[in-house]
Design a protein around this motif. Sequence first.
Motif, PDB file in Angstrom:
ATOM      1  N   VAL A  28       0.815  -7.257  -6.724  1.00  0.00           N
ATOM      2  CA  VAL A  28       0.784  -7.616  -5.309  1.00  0.00           C
ATOM      3  C   VAL A  28       1.896  -6.851  -4.600  1.00  0.00           C
ATOM      4  O   VAL A  28       3.081  -7.069  -4.876  1.00  0.00           O
ATOM      5  CB  VAL A  28       0.950  -9.134  -5.092  1.00  0.00           C
ATOM      6  CG1 VAL A  28       0.887  -9.465  -3.598  1.00  0.00           C
ATOM      7  CG2 VAL A  28      -0.123  -9.902  -5.859  1.00  0.00           C
ATOM      8  N   VAL A  39      -0.752 -15.531  -1.934  1.00  0.00           N
ATOM      9  CA  VAL A  39      -1.641 -14.822  -2.859  1.00  0.00           C
ATOM     10  C   VAL A  39      -1.082 -14.876  -4.272  1.00  0.00           C
ATOM     11  O   VAL A  39      -1.823 -15.129  -5.239  1.00  0.00           O
ATOM     12  CB  VAL A  39      -1.847 -13.365  -2.407  1.00  0.00           C
ATOM     13  CG1 VAL A  39      -2.574 -12.556  -3.476  1.00  0.00           C
ATOM     14  CG2 VAL A  39      -2.618 -13.315  -1.089  1.00  0.00           C
ATOM     15  N   ASP A  42      -1.662 -18.306  -5.652  1.00  0.00           N
ATOM     16  CA  ASP A  42      -3.075 -18.543  -5.957  1.00  0.00           C
ATOM     17  C   ASP A  42      -3.481 -17.827  -7.245  1.00  0.00           C
ATOM     18  O   ASP A  42      -4.179 -18.403  -8.094  1.00  0.00           O
ATOM     19  CB  ASP A  42      -3.947 -18.066  -4.798  1.00  0.00           C
ATOM     20  CG  ASP A  42      -5.416 -18.390  -5.013  1.00  0.00           C
ATOM     21  OD1 ASP A  42      -5.809 -19.528  -4.696  1.00  0.00           O
ATOM     22  OD2 ASP A  42      -6.158 -17.519  -5.517  1.00  0.00           O
ATOM     23  N   VAL A  87      -3.270  -5.738  -4.918  1.00  0.00           N
ATOM     24  CA  VAL A  87      -3.454  -6.321  -3.591  1.00  0.00           C
ATOM     25  C   VAL A  87      -2.344  -5.769  -2.707  1.00  0.00           C
ATOM     26  O   VAL A  87      -1.161  -6.022  -2.946  1.00  0.00           O
ATOM     27  CB  VAL A  87      -3.405  -7.856  -3.624  1.00  0.00           C
ATOM     28  CG1 VAL A  87      -3.551  -8.419  -2.209  1.00  0.00           C
ATOM     29  CG2 VAL A  87      -4.503  -8.412  -4.523  1.00  0.00           C
ATOM     30  N   ALA A 223      -5.455 -16.802   1.156  1.00  0.00           N
ATOM     31  CA  ALA A 223      -4.994 -16.272  -0.125  1.00  0.00           C
ATOM     32  C   ALA A 223      -6.070 -16.398  -1.195  1.00  0.00           C
ATOM     33  O   ALA A 223      -6.275 -15.482  -2.003  1.00  0.00           O
ATOM     34  CB  ALA A 223      -3.726 -17.003  -0.562  1.00  0.00           C
ATOM     35  N   ILE A 226      -8.671 -13.700  -0.662  1.00  0.00           N
ATOM     36  CA  ILE A 226      -8.149 -12.401  -1.077  1.00  0.00           C
ATOM     37  C   ILE A 226      -8.147 -12.294  -2.598  1.00  0.00           C
ATOM     38  O   ILE A 226      -8.537 -11.259  -3.165  1.00  0.00           O
ATOM     39  CB  ILE A 226      -6.728 -12.196  -0.514  1.00  0.00           C
ATOM     40  CG1 ILE A 226      -6.779 -12.043   1.012  1.00  0.00           C
ATOM     41  CG2 ILE A 226      -6.062 -10.967  -1.134  1.00  0.00           C
ATOM     42  CD1 ILE A 226      -5.409 -12.056   1.677  1.00  0.00           C
ATOM     43  N   SER A 227      -7.726 -13.357  -3.276  1.00  0.00           N
ATOM     44  CA  SER A 227      -7.729 -13.359  -4.743  1.00  0.00           C
ATOM     45  C   SER A 227      -9.137 -13.171  -5.295  1.00  0.00           C
ATOM     46  O   SER A 227      -9.342 -12.436  -6.265  1.00  0.00           O
ATOM     47  CB  SER A 227      -7.137 -14.664  -5.270  1.00  0.00           C
ATOM     48  OG  SER A 227      -5.779 -14.801  -4.925  1.00  0.00           O
TER      49      SER A 227
END
Length: 317
Positions: A28, A39, A42, A87, A223, A226-227
Amino acid sequence: MLQNLDSGPVPSPEINAASAAQKAHVLVLGGGGFIGRAVVADLLGRGCRVTGLVRNTPLPDGAVSVRGDIRDFDWRQLETDLPDAIVHLARIPGRRRLSRWWAGRQGKRASKRLLRWLESLERLPLTVYVSGTLVYGDRGTLPTDESAPLNPIAFQRDYVKAELPFLETLGRLPVSVVRPPWVIGPGSWFQQFYVQAARNGGKLTQFGEGQNLMSLIQVQDCAAQISAVALGGEAVRGRIFNTCAVPALTHEAFVRLSAEVLGCGITKVSESELRRKYGQTVYEALTFSMDVRSREPLIGDFPNRFPTAEAAIRASL
């Protein structure tokens, strides 16, 4: 105007959190930021192994912190433990017009450098670049999904430059783009302009008549979406995703609901006063109107925890 390089929806990838994330290694970039920390948390909750590139802010327990800056970080350091997905939430900030212009140029250069490194690898991780729906501009009441043309306004006039290299690689490299709308949560703009104002005995501010539409998503839902994209593999490659959760509501309705939840009053600031006091860029950022949608089943079918404005507001206190 710039056009999205997108070719229509694909079936929703079957993502089993336990199996898809098992031993997955996710890097990340910007993991210490407002959305980045959510994020990281998560992904850890899904059983991923998480590394975060940060400048100063430490990551949540369980993640490995690597200090660096996307402008000069030696990406080859990662090749001994190559991530399965990246990410990208890192941003080069700019407070004023000239510094934002310079930040945009630096961001574009950093994006190109990262992509050159990715192209040199035999096994390319999926890279998810997180942008924002402000790149679509002021859309009024038009439903705005991922097929909308780009017409960046406010801060995105400069910051979109860092996104363009990723858009140019869609369909050629394993890259996806995610665009959140207004993200609400502790530590966000909502905390600064609404929660703190209420706690200090002040009133919440409504800008103008407040008929512009706002699309919200609570940071934990943002989040999680996005994950899900980061763990989506080939099914999400080359796709653009607008994160969505709360149906659009007017700025007036949002301020009124926030005031009810926080137990405080409302004051109004005219649009002309807002423009005069803070300038055109801030004016555009606070008054643009957009009804954000997604045509991607992964987003449309997502089990959001906070699907209403009231739930999102209460979860952000």
